[in-house]
Scaffold this motif. Sequence first.
Motif, PDB file in Angstrom:
ATOM      1  N   SER A   1      -2.352   8.807  11.907  1.00 28.94           N
ATOM      2  CA  SER A   1      -2.511   7.104  11.759  1.00 28.94           C
ATOM      3  C   SER A   1      -4.143   7.148  11.225  1.00 28.94           C
ATOM      4  O   SER A   1      -4.477   6.315  10.378  1.00 28.94           O
TER       5      SER A   1
ATOM      6  N   ALA B   1      -4.695   6.551   7.589  1.00 29.40           N
ATOM      7  CA  ALA B   1      -4.571   5.161   6.901  1.00 29.40           C
ATOM      8  C   ALA B   1      -5.788   4.340   7.140  1.00 29.40           C
ATOM      9  O   ALA B   1      -5.884   3.488   6.574  1.00 29.40           O
ATOM     10  N   GLN B   2      -6.714   4.749   7.962  1.00 32.12           N
ATOM     11  CA  GLN B   2      -7.928   4.057   8.222  1.00 32.12           C
ATOM     12  C   GLN B   2      -8.998   4.652   7.250  1.00 32.12           C
ATOM     13  O   GLN B   2     -10.026   4.076   7.217  1.00 32.12           O
TER      14      GLN B   2
ATOM     15  N   ASN C   1      -1.756  -3.365   4.801  1.00 33.02           N
ATOM     16  CA  ASN C   1      -0.372  -3.660   5.126  1.00 33.02           C
ATOM     17  C   ASN C   1      -0.542  -4.738   5.858  1.00 33.02           C
ATOM     18  O   ASN C   1       0.379  -5.825   5.911  1.00 33.02           O
TER      19      ASN C   1
ATOM     20  N   TYR D   1       3.403   8.714   5.820  1.00 35.85           N
ATOM     21  CA  TYR D   1       2.740   9.262   7.131  1.00 35.85           C
ATOM     22  C   TYR D   1       3.018  10.048   7.923  1.00 35.85           C
ATOM     23  O   TYR D   1       3.102  10.180   9.100  1.00 35.85           O
TER      24      TYR D   1
ATOM     25  N   GLY E   1      -2.871   0.654   8.942  1.00 32.71           N
ATOM     26  CA  GLY E   1      -3.674   0.205   7.545  1.00 32.71           C
ATOM     27  C   GLY E   1      -3.949  -1.134   7.256  1.00 32.71           C
ATOM     28  O   GLY E   1      -2.986  -2.048   7.689  1.00 32.71           O
TER      29      GLY E   1
ATOM     30  N   SER F   1     -12.526   8.623   8.298  1.00 34.00           N
ATOM     31  CA  SER F   1     -11.931   7.587   9.197  1.00 34.00           C
ATOM     32  C   SER F   1     -12.960   7.215  10.336  1.00 34.00           C
ATOM     33  O   SER F   1     -13.320   8.003  10.886  1.00 34.00           O
TER      34      SER F   1
ATOM     35  N   GLU G   1       0.953  -1.199   0.114  1.00 34.34           N
ATOM     36  CA  GLU G   1      -0.173  -0.165  -0.046  1.00 34.34           C
ATOM     37  C   GLU G   1       0.715   1.270  -0.072  1.00 34.34           C
ATOM     38  O   GLU G   1       1.800   1.423   0.867  1.00 34.34           O
TER      39      GLU G   1
END
Lengths: 532, 351
Positions: B242, B245-246, A497, B302, A494, B253, A313
Amino acid sequence: MRVRERLPVPVATAVVLGFLGLFFAWPVAAIVGTGLRGDVGAVLAEAETWRLVAFTLGQAAASTLVALIAGMPLAYVLARAAIPGRAVLRAVVTVPFVLPTVVVGMAFRALFGLESSGGVLPIVLANAFFNVAVVARTVGGLWTHLDRRVEDAARSLGASRLRAFTSVTLPALLPALGSAAAVVFLFCSTSFGVVLVLGGGQYRTLETEIYLRTVQLLDLPGAAALSLLQFAAVVGALLVASAARRRRETALRLRAAVDTARVPQGGEWAVVAAAGIVVCGLLAPIVGLLLRSVSTVDGWGFAGYRALLGAGERGTLEVSGLDAALNSVRAAADATWMALLLGLLASFVLVGARRRVVAESVDLVLMLPLGVSAVTVGFGYLITLNLLPGDLRTSPLLVPFAQALVVTPLVIRMVLPVLRAVDDRLRQAAATLGASPWRVRREVDVPLAARAVLGAAGFGFVVALGEFGATSFLVRPDAPTLPVAIARLLSRPGALNTQMAYAACALLVLVTVLAVLLVERLRVRSDAVEEF
Amino acid sequence: MNRFLRWAALVAAAALATGCSLIGTGGEPPAPSGARTVTLVAHDSFAVDPRVLADFEKRSGIHVQVRTSGDAGELTNKLVLSKAAPIGDVAYGVDSTFASRALREGVFQPYRPVWADQGPQRFAQDPQHRLTAVDVADVCVNVDSKWFAAHRLPEPRSLRDLTDPRYRNLMSVPDPSTSSPGLAFLLDTVAAFGEPGWQDYWRALQANGVKLSGGWEEAYNQDFTGAAEHGTRPIVLSYASSPAAQAGPDGRSSSRALLDTCYRQVEYAGVLAGAKDPVAAGQVVDFLLSREFQQQVADQMYVYPAVTGVPLPPAWATAAPLPPKPAELPAAEVERNRDRWVQQWRTLVRG
């Protein structure tokens, strides 16, 4: 008269000790030496330090015991029980060894539902989980070749199965048991990932503390003091093991494997059942991670595997999972032939050494890389290898070199007991019949040890595949091995991942099983030559 | 015997012939002839869009070799130990927690990149310009909003809230002695409550059932309810970024960072003392601050760009904005007290 060669022995000794000196002793001495310029005494005076030593040795001893108990039934089945699927079984028991410690650690963590602090039991069980294969393979290797007729004789003289085992088989197996115990103890006393994940920061060992002081605190004097303690503990353990082995490695009547395996009878089925339970225990975490590799947020799916074909990713990895697998195989292949070369040279030197003390001390020195922290070696490389021509510090070959350091002692431990068990009278007979020293080696030792050598090659390859400590330290980002790629994937947020990490674990398991099965095929062919 | 040897030799030969060896691969794509080579030593999380890097190499004629070297702490220590014979020319990834150590040990040489006053100056550590900020990687407490909505519980807002009995047994934190975000959180509490107030805070946190793990991986991937493995704790110590990423395709998110609990972490780059080609090395630092590189740090690593005016990915504006007022401690103070704080924390929490 003992058969020995005059010139090859010093040459072989020089090659082995030269490699060890250059890639192990010198770097370790340099980094410890740097630390020793500081105040080492302060650390040694702390009560906390001695608690660390006690815990390190205690958990290693407990783990070794559990691994021995769990490994013996497996060794029996692999060596003696003529039941279908033994090749697959041999592959299955080897798989735990290559799994990344962080993955197994997390599996055990979930299993025990650890709350807040870590636990000792999970650490011991996880260490044993990794090392059952060492016991099963080392002990099984010798057991396969024990002449069964001695037991049969004991049985016909009225001994019970148990009695025949304890007074005939077990004493004959002691060299292999001692070898396995020593190796497992070293692995467990330097186990890093397991203690970090399952100790949850609460439980610490010399290894994790050396890492912490070297990598985070840059407290080199403290790290040097702990390294010396680790070193002393390792040498102590090795001396105990070698004392236990002494005079046990005697001539045995070795037989071809086909003669010794039989269909189990009566009480032997209980041992097979015990082995079955151990196999289930080994399989549970493996099946768990296979399941997780196909479970996505929206049910089952292969998103992780598809992503593995790419680079992750948003480019988590610089290469695809397949490339990482190929890197792993390449490095492990190099490490294996290097370790075989070094290990076999060393074994031939050791088996021919006339002075027991010399043989024992060389043997001990060769085992040391298993018991010294990967961080110590890695940081040692940093301050020494630039002095060699070509600045090896950034060479891709450093990875197989470091892996070979770990694999070589394993090769020796698997081959030496078999070589020592070769009846010297066979060599003498060959020499009497006019064979040159090399011819004796070729006609007597090589055929008898071939199976053990192949087994060692296969196992060494697998160990190199799974090696993480030294590899993660030396590997380059454009050529990660699978375990390094898995760690990198897990260190990112994630869902994809995480799934990819588990898919990569599945790939690692697959590569391992294929490698072991290939070696098994070779071993079947080698069997034909062992009958004489 | 011979049959077996032949078989084994065949397999070995086949293995070597099909490239099952690193020997001869050299491992490195050959640099274009005449190109200068710069070795960039970075922490393990370093990632760059290959096209962006290739573009730079083509324009500048500089071939960049990347070597990763552990986390920020490990990287710093390796640089310190190898400063007599540096392992590279440029280093990226020494963070604000370890910057003073690197500066004190004289690992870097002065270099002032082109974009240094377009934002990075806000995070400057050193009047001699030996380190330049490349990105910001703030550490924040994250919460799983979906969990709190489902349990009809108001989300916590501040560090103090986390000791509220309503949030008992809901939080997971990586150990400060073994994890770098964990260490940042310890510094966060020192910045918020001072000495010895932070110790009382940790006592309260512990009394409220905080779960400690060895590393960030276990806390976030395994314990956090918002992550892939469905843990049991809806509050976790992680990064400001973070939640991005969700985020799903719509940019929403299910988790969010508590912006009043953040600690500022800045990641720096600099030219190493003893670099073989300091001019080319400087150009690589320039590249790290260029718009092309800065634009992709969010997606690749990130983290937030240090240069002002560089847009964040659209999803980040809602899911993971840059914390406006994070806590921070002067680097020199961190360097002076870090080991003592960790030691005190261990005694306090681990007993």
